[in-house]
Design a protein around this motif. Structure first.
Motif, PDB file in Angstrom:
ATOM      1  N   GLU A  53      39.761  61.505 -60.899  1.00  0.00           N
ATOM      2  CA  GLU A  53      39.331  61.215 -62.263  1.00  0.00           C
ATOM      3  C   GLU A  53      38.597  59.880 -62.307  1.00  0.00           C
ATOM      4  N   PRO A  54      37.555  59.776 -63.121  1.00  0.00           N
ATOM      5  CA  PRO A  54      36.843  58.500 -63.235  1.00  0.00           C
ATOM      6  C   PRO A  54      37.597  57.524 -64.127  1.00  0.00           C
ATOM      7  N   VAL A  56      37.704  55.659 -67.439  1.00  0.00           N
ATOM      8  CA  VAL A  56      37.103  55.929 -68.741  1.00  0.00           C
ATOM      9  C   VAL A  56      37.392  54.757 -69.664  1.00  0.00           C
ATOM     10  N   ARG A  74      32.034  56.432 -68.586  1.00  0.00           N
ATOM     11  CA  ARG A  74      32.739  56.970 -67.423  1.00  0.00           C
ATOM     12  C   ARG A  74      32.199  56.273 -66.177  1.00  0.00           C
ATOM     13  N   GLU A  76      32.348  56.077 -62.133  1.00  0.00           N
ATOM     14  CA  GLU A  76      32.768  56.855 -60.966  1.00  0.00           C
ATOM     15  C   GLU A  76      33.609  56.008 -60.026  1.00  0.00           C
ATOM     16  N   GLN A 122      33.027  63.714 -61.933  1.00  0.00           N
ATOM     17  CA  GLN A 122      33.342  62.395 -62.470  1.00  0.00           C
ATOM     18  C   GLN A 122      32.387  61.991 -63.600  1.00  0.00           C
ATOM     19  N   LYS A 123      31.132  62.412 -63.522  1.00  0.00           N
ATOM     20  CA  LYS A 123      30.166  62.044 -64.557  1.00  0.00           C
ATOM     21  C   LYS A 123      30.404  62.799 -65.865  1.00  0.00           C
ATOM     22  N   GLY A 125      32.990  65.553 -66.294  1.00  0.00           N
ATOM     23  CA  GLY A 125      34.297  66.169 -66.497  1.00  0.00           C
ATOM     24  C   GLY A 125      34.266  67.672 -66.282  1.00  0.00           C
TER      25      GLY A 125
END
Length: 135
Positions: A53-54, A56, A74, A76, A122-123, A125
């Motif tokens: 998960e990135p 956020v 978001r 990365e 990651q960018k 979702g």
């Protein structure tokens, strides 16, 4: 000018535990590249729990009109691809059109496609259905 190195994948199975892609790698400089392009005989399997998960960040921003809006950013994170490959969280079966391999014998086009899958996740979702790579 491009090198003519290409690859694409198609999401065959995507459930709560596994992402299974069939992929193809081909080089347009070869005479038989059009036949190889039609073969999706390589496989990329990614365990769903290995997706990272990135970071956020949410921030309330005030617009010049006086309204407030929430901005989501978001960022990365770095993905430890080598560790995931060694732990069998990412499994790759090379395509028949593969010509360039890493030191461990894995198709470099498949590794590029895996990178695209993780980056897109990651960018946005979302998991990409048809990741492609062309150089």
């Amino acid at each position: 000018m491009s090198k003519g190195h290409c690859g694409y994948a198609h999401l065959a199975v995507g459930d709560d535990t596994l992402l299974l892609y069939s992929y193809c790698a081909y080089d347009t400089n070869r005479a038989d590249w059009q036949e190889i392009k039609k073969k999706e005989d390589g496989e990329i399997a990614i365990d769903r729990d290995s997706l990272i998960e990135p970071e956020v960040y949410e921030k309330v921003k005030r617009l010049p009109s006086g309204k407030r809006t929430t901005v989501v950013k978001r960022i990365e994170r770095e993905v430890p691809y080598e560790d995931l490959l060694q732990a069998k969280k990412i499994r790759i079966q090379n395509a028949s059109g593969a010509w360039d391999f890493s030191e461990t014998g894995i198709d470099k086009v498949a590794l590029k496609i895996v990178h695209i899958i993780f980056s897109e996740y990651q960018k946005t979702g979302n998991i990409p259905d048809y990741p492609t790579w062309y150089v």
